[in-house]
Design a protein around this motif. Structure first.
Motif, mmCIF file in Angstrom:
data_model
loop_
_atom_site.group_PDB
_atom_site.id
_atom_site.type_symbol
_atom_site.label_atom_id
_atom_site.label_comp_id
_atom_site.label_asym_id
_atom_site.label_seq_id
_atom_site.Cartn_x
_atom_site.Cartn_y
_atom_site.Cartn_z
ATOM 1 N N SER A 110 6.461 3.441 -16.313
ATOM 2 C CA SER A 110 7.276 2.278 -17.074
ATOM 3 C C SER A 110 8.873 2.643 -16.857
ATOM 4 O O SER A 110 9.271 3.764 -17.348
ATOM 5 C CB SER A 110 6.870 2.187 -18.546
ATOM 6 N N ARG A 111 9.555 1.720 -16.517
ATOM 7 C CA ARG A 111 10.856 2.042 -16.378
ATOM 8 C C ARG A 111 11.094 3.370 -15.340
ATOM 9 O O ARG A 111 10.565 3.561 -14.399
ATOM 10 C CB ARG A 111 11.892 2.104 -17.622
ATOM 11 N N ASN A 112 11.959 4.137 -16.056
ATOM 12 C CA ASN A 112 11.971 5.671 -15.075
ATOM 13 C C ASN A 112 11.252 6.731 -15.725
ATOM 14 O O ASN A 112 11.383 7.842 -15.454
ATOM 15 C CB ASN A 112 13.391 5.771 -15.102
ATOM 16 N N SER A 113 10.207 6.395 -16.683
ATOM 17 C CA SER A 113 9.522 7.643 -17.059
ATOM 18 C C SER A 113 7.996 7.353 -16.769
ATOM 19 O O SER A 113 7.486 6.109 -16.508
ATOM 20 C CB SER A 113 9.581 7.963 -18.582
ATOM 21 N N GLN A 114 7.135 8.380 -16.734
ATOM 22 C CA GLN A 114 5.963 8.351 -16.611
ATOM 23 C C GLN A 114 5.229 8.764 -17.900
ATOM 24 O O GLN A 114 5.389 9.749 -18.650
ATOM 25 C CB GLN A 114 5.429 9.270 -15.341
ATOM 26 N N ARG A 115 3.714 7.991 -17.923
ATOM 27 C CA ARG A 115 3.051 8.473 -19.322
ATOM 28 C C ARG A 115 2.043 9.400 -18.617
ATOM 29 O O ARG A 115 1.183 8.959 -17.957
ATOM 30 C CB ARG A 115 2.543 7.223 -19.908
ATOM 31 N N ILE A 116 2.062 10.599 -19.311
ATOM 32 C CA ILE A 116 1.187 11.681 -18.573
ATOM 33 C C ILE A 116 0.035 11.980 -19.849
ATOM 34 O O ILE A 116 0.393 12.090 -21.277
ATOM 35 C CB ILE A 116 1.931 12.874 -18.524
ATOM 36 N N LEU A 117 -1.084 12.121 -19.592
ATOM 37 C CA LEU A 117 -2.132 12.447 -20.483
ATOM 38 C C LEU A 117 -2.199 14.139 -20.205
ATOM 39 O O LEU A 117 -2.739 14.446 -19.436
ATOM 40 C CB LEU A 117 -3.494 11.850 -20.342
ATOM 41 N N ALA A 118 -1.571 14.857 -21.147
ATOM 42 C CA ALA A 118 -1.571 16.179 -21.237
ATOM 43 C C ALA A 118 -2.791 16.847 -21.825
ATOM 44 O O ALA A 118 -3.317 16.092 -22.821
ATOM 45 C CB ALA A 118 -0.157 16.745 -21.762
ATOM 46 N N ILE A 119 -3.402 17.712 -21.323
ATOM 47 C CA ILE A 119 -4.463 18.481 -21.936
ATOM 48 C C ILE A 119 -4.157 19.671 -22.842
ATOM 49 O O ILE A 119 -3.513 20.654 -22.056
ATOM 50 C CB ILE A 119 -5.328 18.839 -20.731
ATOM 51 N N PRO A 120 -4.341 19.911 -24.018
ATOM 52 C CA PRO A 120 -4.190 20.895 -24.841
ATOM 53 C C PRO A 120 -5.002 22.123 -24.554
ATOM 54 O O PRO A 120 -6.036 21.993 -23.975
ATOM 55 C CB PRO A 120 -4.454 20.289 -26.343
#
Ligand SMILES: [Zn+2]
Length: 1055
Positions: free
Chosen positions: A353-363
């Motif tokens: 979205s716009r200039n950023s990415q949404r990441i699903l980070a894994i704990p």
């Protein structure tokens, strides 16, 4: 004082808006808490220094959204306005508000609260039609201007705000008061503070994302707190802490209920929550409220063997019979912390979205759900470990949203992994700050530290009267305990003395150093390094009771009847000592054995003098041994346990350095020193308990629960031994008898099981427990505490203060500082107990990390060091748990795999996988397939192949695979494992150093550890006695881990 009116718009609990008019009093004098104050403000407590370039006044929005940035200790001179604090309370809730309050209270943070709305000249009433936000910003600006004027223009004020209109409106209004955005502020004043810039970016991105959330519901809404509370009261709902099963994190979570708060008696058991929807956004550790499902939907837990399950403590194997099962209806308290996550590779990137990415980070912690992070650095951070915080978890979002805090480094690298272990265990050990170090006494060649004359007058001076000496490992730098012994009254009496470093003399209660020590609570020992509780000037210098120099001590002196060794008198107090000899264990033992040895301190003397001194010293050591034997025998009769005995003795034939560390035989002197320390701890415990029956810090070791012994008892029976667990004495005796002359490992494994069944020794406040509960099961003492290692344990510092107060009271003096109440002390002991557990976990994890790094470099198919002997110590449904003595590794060996194949044994003992079935019995387990049946029995020795089960997002683990049902005999497995262990650590460190050098040469690196963090890897000699004591005190960890800590200390000691 002037009265005005203040209009508040509040929301009632039903969501109705209420307009409240309150009387509001403003006054002329409101403290400014600045050192530059010209107006004689009543500035009690924390004061902002006058030598800064500016003070910072954050706007409401900044405090609400960017508090984490203001928490950087580098930022100084922060003025929090009352307006901003109230806004946090209203919009962010209690947790965040408390966080802000703690920040304000913590003297290590340079910030103050200004009650701007009570200050006549800074207060501004809200104007008609003015929005709440605009008005708040105006209030904060007005407060900033007030500061500038109040301090007579001597200090520039920077107001930071995220409101661009405010920047435009106010920035040129008044000279000396600057209004800038957070980003501008950071880039103008804190260019170098990269962590703050990164944090700013990630928070602002998370905020942006939040605005663009969807509306579709993924979860049921949580019930409002009034309904939850009413439901708990009526018994309809159950309250408890959510505990996610780390082996089946997606499905299984248990609600551990607080028995007392639970009316429903048939629900004394835990409640199972199955699956993500039922968990309803609760995260491991949260305090949640559950409602039970109808009985028909109850289910059982899974019980077969899974990875890494070997170390779990359960009385009996849980059969999967249905248990109360429920779903989460609400959350009373979030217990979110900092989490280490790994950024997945590119293809897993979710959306842009716009200039950023949404990441699903894994704990890293498998119990924590994936966290959604918005970032512009998704590519750069692939396969990196990053610290993140969760911001929210709305019902419309499948995963929680969070933001990144800082980057630790590439996954799999030693430093990254060590930092991960620290963060995951809440261990925060930044370098000691300048302000903390400023509190420390100076001892330099130009300005040597000297005994203060007032101290000579107030302390008992033992320098001329007592022969004081220390016995420590060779090369020890931090000597925190010394001993003395002499005869009195023509030989009728013996006087035994234990003299401990007087740490609290240098660390006043409430000082910055004290606060730091309290929050650390202990020195942390990892496999390759340690993090000290106190700055080095104390731990290695002024509190180290070195030979030939004057030192302050806290002493206990006993007068004993020379024949019966009955105590006739005890003296406690502050002393001045000068240790005559700094002995090491081998030297002390050699003197006792009357071997011909050289004592360095006596080298310059003439032969006659030397002989006389040597005779005096030897006699003292003999007296000491005599007394210690008596004390030990006394405790043995009481039932003192020695579970580690065999474990340590088994290492005897190793290299001679290691032999030196073995307690008991052949160096009785180890035990002598330890016994004297236990004695001192015991007597100090008695003294402070008697003086402060409701607020003394003691340490107890509760007797174990009998059901935990079932595995031990059954296993021993399989081998024909009877273990009596009715008392500590009976247990100790029966363990001593359970020796298989053919296989020393049998006794060792039984002791391992016994230790695993033990509860932990814990600190407590005497007011919080009844007298019967003071008992220390392992040491067989009715009172016990920690007094002898104040350099590395905060509990000992508290005990030193209590003892000082008790001695003062005896003299008719009232204590200098008010003592902690029972409630306060109990809270402190909980904190220390938690930190000790964290220290143990971190140590265990660091050892596992080294084990994995060691095997990662090897090819399990070809490298002989990957094949080792293992002994079976427990039977499970689909496999066995084994112990690999050579590497100190414990873990599961599967006999059945997911494809329905089982392990079968061929003629020569070699194992193969074939289709078949497995059946478990109490003492053995059998596999059956077309070619026949193979049986594996408790205590059998088998041969395993060790390989690394790599994991990108979590910790790597070791995989044990059976390759033969015969014992593994090789030159290497005959060596004591101790050697293997220290070599293992050394080798891994060397590899890591080489790798990091190469990486530096290539100079193409991502984020790296700071220089401070590297420098902080301390390698000073740890105190060995304390370690022995910990081992003796048992029940802290399983024996394997005890030995591990033994080994890592040896490593730091000898390298
Ligand atoms: Zn003032």
């Amino acid at each position: 004082m002037i009265k005005t009116e203040r209009i508040l718009h509040l929301k009632s609990c039903r969501g109705r808006k209420v307009r409240v008019v309150r009387e509001h009093y403003v006054r002329e004098r409101v403290p400014c808490f600045s050192a530059l104050c010209q107006a004689d403000c009543d500035n009690d407590g924390k004061v902002l220094p006058g030598d800064l370039t500016h003070y910072v006044v954050p706007d409401v929005g900044v405090v609400v959204d960017y508090l984490e940035i203001l928490e950087f200790r580098e930022l100084q001179g922060i003025v929090f306005t009352q307006t901003a604090c109230q806004a946090v309370q209203h919009s962010k809730g209690r947790r965040q508000y408390n966080r802000l309050r703690n920040l304000l209270k913590d003297p290590r943070h340079d910030c103050v609260l200004f009650a701007n709305e009570f200050q006549e000249y800074s207060y501004c009433p809200r104007e008609k039609g003015e929005s709440q936000e605009k008005w708040q910003t105006r209030c904060v600006y007005s407060a900033a201007v007030w500061y500038h004027n109040h301090l007579a223009g001597m200090m520039d004020i920077v107001m930071i705000t995220e409101d661009q209109d405010a920047v435009a409106q106010f920035s040129s209004l008044s000279s000396g008061v600057y209004v800038v955005s957070v980003q501008d502020y950071l880039s103008n004043f804190w260019m170098e503070l990269h962590a703050a810039h990164e944090l700013y970016n990630s928070i602002s991105q998370a905020l942006e994302e939040k605005e663009s959330e969807g509306t579709e519901k993924e979860y049921t809404e949580h019930l409002p707190s009034e309904i939850l509370e009413a439901g708990i009261k009526s018994g309809r709902y159950i309250q408890g802490v959510l505990n996610v099963n780390k082996h089946r994190a997606q499905q299984e979570a248990l609600i551990t209920t607080q028995a007392s708060s639970n009316k429903n008696t048939d629900l004394s058991r835990d409640v199972l929550v199955y699956g993500g929807k039922n968990r309803n956004r609760a995260v491991h550790g949260d305090v949640v409220v559950v409602e039970l499902l109808p009985k028909s939907e109850w289910r059982g837990k899974v019980t077969s063997l899974t990875e890494r399950q070997g170390d779990e403590k359960t009385g009996e194997d849980e059969k999967s019979k249905p248990m109360p099962t429920g779903y989460v209806v609400g959350i009373l308290q979030r217990n979110w912390r900092d989490y280490v996550v790994t950024f997945p590779p590119r293809e897993a990137t979710q959306s842009q979205s716009r200039n950023s990415q949404r990441i699903l980070a894994i704990p890293w912690d498998p119990r924590i759900p994936k966290i959604r992070i918005s970032t512009q650095q998704a590519d750069a951070l692939q396969d990196h470990r990053v610290v993140v915080r969760i911001d929210s978890w709305e019902s419309t979002s499948l995963y929680p949203n969070g933001h990144s805090v800082r980057v630790l480094g590439r996954a799999g690298e030693l430093e990254t992994e060590i930092q991960t272990i620290l963060i995951e265990n809440f261990i925060h050990v930044p370098p000691f700050s300048e302000a903390q170090l400023k509190e420390m006494p100076v001892n330099s060649p130009e300005k040597p530290w000297k005994v203060h004359p007032s101290q000579v007058a107030s302390r008992r001076d033992l320098r001329g009267t007592h022969l004081v000496f220390s016995i420590d490992p060779r090369g020890c730098e931090d000597v925190d305990d010394t001993l003395s012994v002499r005869t009195l009254d023509g030989g009728k009496l013996l006087e035994l003395g234990v003299h401990i470093a007087d740490v609290t003399h240098f660390v006043p209660e409430g000082s910055l150093t004290d606060l730091e020590a309290r929050s650390r609570a202990t020195t942390y020992y990892l496999a390759d390094r340690r993090y000290d509780m106190l700055p080095a000037v104390l731990s290695a210098d002024l509190c180290s009771l070195l030979g030939g120099v004057d030192r302050y001590a806290m002493s206990v002196l006993w007068e004993l009847d020379a024949h019966t060794l009955e105590v006739t008198k005890v003296w406690y107090g502050r002393t001045l000592i000068r240790s005559s000899y700094q002995l090491h264990y081998e030297l002390a033992q050699a003197l006792l054995n009357r071997e011909d040895t050289e004592v360095p301190e006596l080298a310059p003397l003439s032969p006659e003098e030397k002989d006389a001194k040597l005779a005096e010293l030897t006699q003292a050591l003999e007296m000491l041994t005599h007394v210690a034997r008596h004390l030990r025998a006394q405790r043995d009769r009481g039932g003192a346990l020695e579970l580690e005995g065999v474990e340590v003795r088994a290492q005897l034939d190793a290299e001679k350095n290691i032999t030196a560390l073995v307690p008991r035989q052949p160096l009785e002197v180890h035990e002598t020193v330890a016994e004297c320390m236990i004695y001192a701890n015991h007597w100090v415990a008695r003294k402070i308990q008697k003086t402060f029956p409701h607020q003394a810090l003691l340490r107890h070791h509760p007797p174990p629960r009998q059901e935990f012994f079932s595995q031990l008892v059954d296993s021993a029976k399989a081998r024909g031994f009877t273990i009596n667990t009715s008392s500590n004495k009976a247990l100790a005796d029966s363990l001593d008898r359970a020796v298989d002359p053919e296989d020393p490992l049998v006794n060792r494994m039984l002791r391992m099981m016994a230790t695993q069944a033990m509860s932990q020794a814990l600190y407590f406040s005497t007011g919080a427990q009844s007298q019967e509960q003071y008992y220390h099961y392992g040491l067989a003492l009715d009172h016990y505490t920690h007094f002898t290692s104040p350099i590395r344990r905060y509990a000992d510092m508290i005990v030193h203060r209590l003892l000082t107060a008790a001695v003062d009271l005896d003299k008719g003096l009232s204590p200098a500082v008010a003592l902690a109440t029972n409630k306060e002390l109990e809270e402190t002991t909980q904190h220390i107990n938690n930190k000790n557990r964290a220290a143990q976990r971190a140590q265990k994890l660091s050892i596992e990390l080294f084990q994995c790094l060691y095997f990662k470099e090897r090819d399990p198919q070809t490298d002989p060091s990957c094949v080792a002997d293992a002994a079976i110590y427990a039977i499970r449904d689909n496999g066995v748990l084994v112990f690999v003595p050579q590497y100190g590794v414990k873990g599961p060996v599967y006999l059945k795999n997911r494809d329905g194949e089982v392990v079968t044994v061929g003629q020569d003992g070699r194992c193969e996988w074939k289709t078949g079935s497995v059946k478990r019995y109490s003492e053995h387990i059998s596999t059956t397939c077309s070619s026949g049946t193979s049986t594996f029995t408790l205590f059998d020795h088998i041969t395993v192949r060790i390989s690394v089960q790599p994991s990108r997002c979590h910790a790597d683990s070791l995989n044990l695979e059976i390759i033969s049902n015969k014992p593994h005999k090789s030159a290497e497995s005959q060596q004591p494992h101790s050697q293997g262990r220290s070599q293992l650590v050394q080798e891994v460190v060397r590899q890591a150093e080489e790798a990091s050098q190469q990486a530096q040469e290539r100079a193409s690196r991502g984020p790296r550890l700071s220089k401070e963090e590297r420098e902080f890897c301390q390698s000073k000699t740890p105190n060995l006695y304390s370690l022995l004591e910990e081992i003796r005190e048992l029940a802290l960890m399983d024996v394997g881990a005890c030995r591990d800590c033994f080994m890592n200390i040896m490593y730091t000691f000898y390298s």
